[in-house]
Design a protein around this motif. Sequence first.
Motif, PDB file in Angstrom:
ATOM      1  N   LEU A   7      25.316  49.794   7.063  1.00 60.21           N
ATOM      2  CA  LEU A   7      24.008  49.157   6.968  1.00 60.21           C
ATOM      3  C   LEU A   7      24.243  47.651   6.982  1.00 60.21           C
ATOM      4  O   LEU A   7      24.933  47.125   6.104  1.00 60.21           O
ATOM      5  N   LYS A   8      23.688  46.963   7.962  1.00 61.69           N
ATOM      6  CA  LYS A   8      23.966  45.527   8.118  1.00 61.69           C
ATOM      7  C   LYS A   8      22.698  44.695   7.936  1.00 61.69           C
ATOM      8  O   LYS A   8      21.582  45.213   7.931  1.00 61.69           O
ATOM      9  N   ASN A   9      22.913  43.385   7.796  1.00 59.06           N
ATOM     10  CA  ASN A   9      21.802  42.431   7.679  1.00 59.06           C
ATOM     11  C   ASN A   9      20.872  42.806   6.532  1.00 59.06           C
ATOM     12  O   ASN A   9      19.652  42.888   6.686  1.00 59.06           O
ATOM     13  N   SER A  22      26.679  43.312   4.522  1.00 60.53           N
ATOM     14  CA  SER A  22      26.728  44.663   5.064  1.00 60.53           C
ATOM     15  C   SER A  22      27.379  45.606   4.069  1.00 60.53           C
ATOM     16  O   SER A  22      28.147  45.185   3.192  1.00 60.53           O
ATOM     17  N   ASN A  37      27.191  39.242   8.516  1.00 61.18           N
ATOM     18  CA  ASN A  37      26.719  40.332   9.361  1.00 61.18           C
ATOM     19  C   ASN A  37      27.870  40.966  10.132  1.00 61.18           C
ATOM     20  O   ASN A  37      28.957  40.400  10.245  1.00 61.18           O
ATOM     21  N   THR A  38      27.607  42.133  10.675  1.00 62.09           N
ATOM     22  CA  THR A  38      28.571  42.815  11.532  1.00 62.09           C
ATOM     23  C   THR A  38      27.877  43.172  12.842  1.00 62.09           C
ATOM     24  O   THR A  38      26.648  43.173  12.935  1.00 62.09           O
ATOM     25  N   GLU A  42      23.348  49.972  11.307  1.00 62.08           N
ATOM     26  CA  GLU A  42      21.892  49.994  11.339  1.00 62.08           C
ATOM     27  C   GLU A  42      21.362  48.700  10.739  1.00 62.08           C
ATOM     28  O   GLU A  42      21.721  48.320   9.615  1.00 62.08           O
ATOM     29  N   ASP A  43      20.486  48.028  11.454  1.00 61.64           N
ATOM     30  CA  ASP A  43      19.968  46.724  11.040  1.00 61.64           C
ATOM     31  C   ASP A  43      18.891  46.902   9.957  1.00 61.64           C
ATOM     32  O   ASP A  43      17.865  47.540  10.188  1.00 61.64           O
ATOM     33  N   MET A  44      19.141  46.326   8.769  1.00 58.34           N
ATOM     34  CA  MET A  44      18.176  46.374   7.682  1.00 58.34           C
ATOM     35  C   MET A  44      17.121  45.271   7.780  1.00 58.34           C
ATOM     36  O   MET A  44      16.224  45.182   6.931  1.00 58.34           O
ATOM     37  N   GLU A  45      17.230  44.420   8.761  1.00 55.75           N
ATOM     38  CA  GLU A  45      16.228  43.390   9.054  1.00 55.75           C
ATOM     39  C   GLU A  45      15.952  42.472   7.864  1.00 55.75           C
ATOM     40  O   GLU A  45      14.822  42.002   7.662  1.00 55.75           O
ATOM     41  N   ARG A 358      16.194  51.194   0.563  1.00 57.15           N
ATOM     42  CA  ARG A 358      15.827  50.044   1.390  1.00 57.15           C
ATOM     43  C   ARG A 358      14.398  49.644   1.036  1.00 57.15           C
ATOM     44  O   ARG A 358      13.474  50.453   1.128  1.00 57.15           O
TER      45      ARG A 358
END
Length: 379
Positions: A7-9, A22, A37-38, A42-45, A358
Amino acid sequence: MLHEFILKNARIILENEVLAGSLQVRDGKIADISWGNTVAGEDMEGDFLTPGLIELHTDHLEGHYAPRPKVRWNPVAAVQAHDAQIAASGITTVFDALRIGLDDEAEVGVEDMRVLADAICDSTRNNRLRAEHFLHLRCEVSASDCLEAFSLLEGYGRVRMASLMDHAPGQRQFADPEAYRVYYMRKLKTSEEEFRRYCEKRMAESERHSAANRAAISEACHARGIVLASHDDATVAHVEEAVEQGIRVAEFPTTHAAASASKAAGLSVLMGAPNVVRGGSHSGNVSARELAEKGCLDILSSDYIPFSLMQSAFYLSEVVEAITLPQAMRLVSKNSADAVGLDDRGEIAVGKRADLVRVRVDDHVPVIRTVWREGARVI
């Protein structure tokens, strides 16, 4: 088979800070947490990642099972409906409170509690539930049938907690006698004379049963390793009694004096999240927000509004200058886990269970977007 994802950002709420970065999950546990970031994942926005919340005392299940007078819903369906709302509120571990010892206005009986306990245990065995469920026996020690009911339920393997409570008039919950009169006359729909007789009966039952029931249940819980909680303590004497009985959690103390004494004695002080969100107690007792400001609050419980748990954590971090978001989040996760000996969860840390939520905040209200329990998405 190895199950792994990133899980990124995300704004990751750790024990003492919020980290922009992340998180890697491997086989149901948190494998790595990193700044920045990576490319993959999956982008957590920019949403928050919080630990899965831990609820120690909710009375919410009973309303799904007995939604109207003389109505009983299918117990498995009731548990699943309750579980869905619990999980959608970001709660991944819940202690469902079952009545033990019944007062006159309770329509449900001990057999109903056994039906619900069986439904919870069966649903757990058959992997029907999104959150992990344990049982919390809320023991009305003034009731004549308290010990009998306790003996029927104490052996359930999912019982991890019991609270000792006395709701008789002149006891703990209502510090203001007038507030008690207004609340119960409205609830019971009685006349003044009927209410007077009701109070006399309840006070006599408390005098007859409470002390013996407290002692017997405390002894049984210590023998079984069940965590004990007091309930609605109002005085320093109440707290001293709790310490003598080996109580570990002080649920809903009604006064500053009782909360301060509980904290000083090393008990974990638990208050209602609705009390925080509403700005005070519905029965005129001490404000949970004030206790938080004074450093006398350890745990929050959703009590009767599951979503209030996540809501109260973000709210406290906004309205109390001395409380950071990580500190507020500990009130609904790590502190709860520590109080009941669940050392595998309650925080976002390497090696802990990947119980994650999230969250986006819109107009000061948290929005639950995704929930994972042990790395598996449940919402």
